[in-house]
Scaffold this active site. Structure first.
Site, PDB file in Angstrom:
ATOM      1  N   ASP A  68      53.066  12.457  19.129  1.00 34.59           N
ATOM      2  CA  ASP A  68      51.962  12.690  18.191  1.00 34.59           C
ATOM      3  C   ASP A  68      52.191  13.861  17.232  1.00 34.59           C
ATOM      4  O   ASP A  68      51.315  14.182  16.429  1.00 34.59           O
ATOM      5  CB  ASP A  68      50.655  12.916  18.973  1.00 34.59           C
ATOM      6  N   GLU A  75      56.992  24.150  29.273  1.00 32.15           N
ATOM      7  CA  GLU A  75      58.074  24.691  28.431  1.00 32.15           C
ATOM      8  C   GLU A  75      58.712  25.895  29.116  1.00 32.15           C
ATOM      9  O   GLU A  75      59.945  25.993  29.230  1.00 32.15           O
ATOM     10  CB  GLU A  75      57.540  25.143  27.063  1.00 32.15           C
TER      11      GLU A  75
HETATM   12  C1  UGA Z   1      50.826  20.025  24.674  1.00 36.38           C
HETATM   13  C2  UGA Z   1      52.340  20.176  24.560  1.00 36.38           C
HETATM   14  O1  UGA Z   1      52.742  19.950  23.208  1.00 36.38           O
HETATM   15  C3  UGA Z   1      52.994  19.175  25.458  1.00 36.38           C
HETATM   16  O2  UGA Z   1      54.367  19.168  25.259  1.00 36.38           O
HETATM   17  C4  UGA Z   1      52.613  19.505  26.874  1.00 36.38           C
HETATM   18  O3  UGA Z   1      53.192  18.581  27.744  1.00 36.38           O
HETATM   19  C5  UGA Z   1      51.109  19.469  26.999  1.00 36.38           C
HETATM   20  O4  UGA Z   1      50.464  20.276  26.005  1.00 36.38           O
HETATM   21  C6  UGA Z   1      50.671  20.016  28.348  1.00 36.38           C
HETATM   22  O5  UGA Z   1      50.738  21.233  28.487  1.00 36.38           O
HETATM   23  O6  UGA Z   1      50.270  19.244  29.229  1.00 36.38           O
HETATM   24  P1  UGA Z   1      49.227  18.024  23.978  1.00 36.38           P
HETATM   25  O7  UGA Z   1      49.203  17.691  22.548  1.00 36.38           O
HETATM   26  O8  UGA Z   1      48.104  18.852  24.531  1.00 36.38           O
HETATM   27  O9  UGA Z   1      50.601  18.694  24.327  1.00 36.38           O
HETATM   28  O10 UGA Z   1      49.399  16.727  24.904  1.00 36.38           O
HETATM   29  P2  UGA Z   1      49.651  15.223  24.511  1.00 36.38           P
HETATM   30  O11 UGA Z   1      50.151  15.084  23.133  1.00 36.38           O
HETATM   31  O12 UGA Z   1      48.476  14.453  24.933  1.00 36.38           O
HETATM   32  O13 UGA Z   1      50.836  14.838  25.525  1.00 36.38           O
HETATM   33  C7  UGA Z   1      52.159  15.315  25.381  1.00 36.38           C
HETATM   34  C8  UGA Z   1      53.139  14.157  25.487  1.00 36.38           C
HETATM   35  O14 UGA Z   1      53.022  13.529  26.754  1.00 36.38           O
HETATM   36  C9  UGA Z   1      52.903  13.076  24.438  1.00 36.38           C
HETATM   37  O15 UGA Z   1      54.129  12.603  23.938  1.00 36.38           O
HETATM   38  C10 UGA Z   1      52.159  11.993  25.196  1.00 36.38           C
HETATM   39  O16 UGA Z   1      52.433  10.695  24.710  1.00 36.38           O
HETATM   40  C11 UGA Z   1      52.676  12.162  26.615  1.00 36.38           C
HETATM   41  N1  UGA Z   1      51.665  11.859  27.657  1.00 36.38           N
HETATM   42  C12 UGA Z   1      50.400  12.345  27.594  1.00 36.38           C
HETATM   43  C13 UGA Z   1      52.013  11.055  28.732  1.00 36.38           C
HETATM   44  O17 UGA Z   1      53.147  10.578  28.808  1.00 36.38           O
HETATM   45  N2  UGA Z   1      51.070  10.773  29.701  1.00 36.38           N
HETATM   46  C14 UGA Z   1      49.799  11.243  29.634  1.00 36.38           C
HETATM   47  O18 UGA Z   1      48.984  10.937  30.536  1.00 36.38           O
HETATM   48  C15 UGA Z   1      49.460  12.055  28.560  1.00 36.38           C
HETATM   49 MN    MN Z   2      50.153  16.304  21.488  1.00 35.39          MN
END
Ligand code: UGA
Ligand code: MN
Length: 297
Positions: free
Chosen positions: A153, A236
């Site tokens: 995203d 990270e």
């Molecule tokens: C932020 C950070 O940018 C992430 O790299 C980090 O993993 C996350 O916080 C965290 O600390 O948990 P954020 O924008 O809040 O990310 O989270 P998302 O964009 O919803 O998810 C990060 C990535 O994991 C995305 O590529 C999403 O597709 C994937 N994801 C999310 C999953 O594979 N499973 C899930 O249940 C949710």
């Molecule tokens: Mn994100």
């Protein structure tokens, strides 16, 4: 009109003119062929180091839109392998269809989040099993180049990919739209890292965003135990710490010594799942086909 002698002279000079014309044309053709045969075959002088882009993804209303946007960004980058890893138990024909349509070289794997984290009331470690699966792939298949964790995203300027490609150990750069500070970045004074600027430090040694660093494949191979912890907020930091030994002086600074923003932690508005289609009303229309692209559960 013309006397016989004059006619003959005219025919003779016409013949001579034609002979010269044909001969000159032939000479030019031969010379041109020779010139073409001497032309060097256009070949790049050297092949750029490969880039491995690890993208966690999961099923939700926005998934195909996010993958499409990121995929067409990556399409501008040469010698790149896109490792798309879905947090799911079953492969998604729609994701595969989307990846094929975009046409970026890719591998597609599954890496579901373990149930103990999925069912927790606390913050979930999103994308962690996906990224660790990506690391496994690199350990088994890559020998050189650089890898990067690119969430599905975020927004990426393609120049950052050309910059990170030459990472020797670990490179870092600013990420926009992180916390109320607006940017997460190493703080640079006189060309050196003196700290980190991020709205949430949380006791981290490396308070950086996932989109703000890349690692060399060779560096990873030398650290066989490096992996990302299932610890929300500390993914990270935990991963970078697992790359020890890694000193701040080892970190290569990109985006003109961290003075530019080339990646953004954009967040898409959550969209509700689509409401069910009334097949009695629309069963013989295009809506049936569109229905297969929508997320309902
Ligand atoms: C932020 C950070 O940018 C992430 O790299 C980090 O993993 C996350 O916080 C965290 O600390 O948990 P954020 O924008 O809040 O990310 O989270 P998302 O964009 O919803 O998810 C990060 C990535 O994991 C995305 O590529 C999403 O597709 C994937 N994801 C999310 C999953 O594979 N499973 C899930 O249940 C949710
Ligand atoms: Mn994100």
């Amino acid at each position: 009109m013309f006397k016989k002698g004059e006619k003959m002279a005219l025919a003779k000079s016409l013949k001579m003119f034609l002979t010269i014309f044909v001969a000159t044309t032939c000479i030019y053709m031969v010379l041109y062929q020779y010139h073409l045969s001497r032309e060097p075959i256009t070949q790049p002088k050297y092949i750029k180091p490969p880039l491995y882009i690890i993208t966690p993804t999961y099923r939700r209303a926005e998934q195909l839109a996010e993958l499409t946007r990121l995929g067409y960004t990556l399409k501008h980058v040469v010698n790149l392998l896109w490792l798309v890893i879905e947090d799911a138990n079953q492969t998604s024909p729609l994701v595969i269809h989307t990846l094929n349509r975009i046409g970026v070289p890719y591998e597609y794997f599954l890496a579901p989040m373990p149930d103990e984290y999925k069912n927790t009331k606390k913050a979930k470690p999103r994308g962690v099993s996906n990224r660790n699966r990506g690391l496994d792939y690199i350990r088994a298949n890559a020998t050189s180049g650089v890898f990067y964790f690119a969430d599905d995203d975020n927004t990426y300027d393609i120049s950052i990919f050309e910059q990170m490609r030459y990472t020797q150990k670990v490179s870092m750069w600013p990420v926009g739209l992180v916390t109320k500070f607006g940017v997460s970045t190493p703080i640079i004074r006189n060309g050196k890292i003196t700290g980190f600027y991020d709205g949430w430090i949380g006791g981290r040694k490396f308070p950086v965003d996932m989109a703000g660093f890349a690692v060399s494949v060779k560096f990873l191979h030398e650290r066989p135990n490096a992996k990302m912890p299932f610890k929300a907020g500390y993914e990270e930091d935990g991963f970078l710490k697992s790359l020890a030994p890694l000193n701040l002086t080892d970190i290569e600074l990109l985006a003109s010594n961290c003075t530019e923003i080339l990646t953004w932690h954009t967040q898409t508005k959550k969209n509700a799942n689509a409401s069910p289609l009334n097949l009695t009303l629309h069963g013989d229309t295009n809506l049936v086909s569109l229905n297969t692209f929508l997320v309902r559960t």
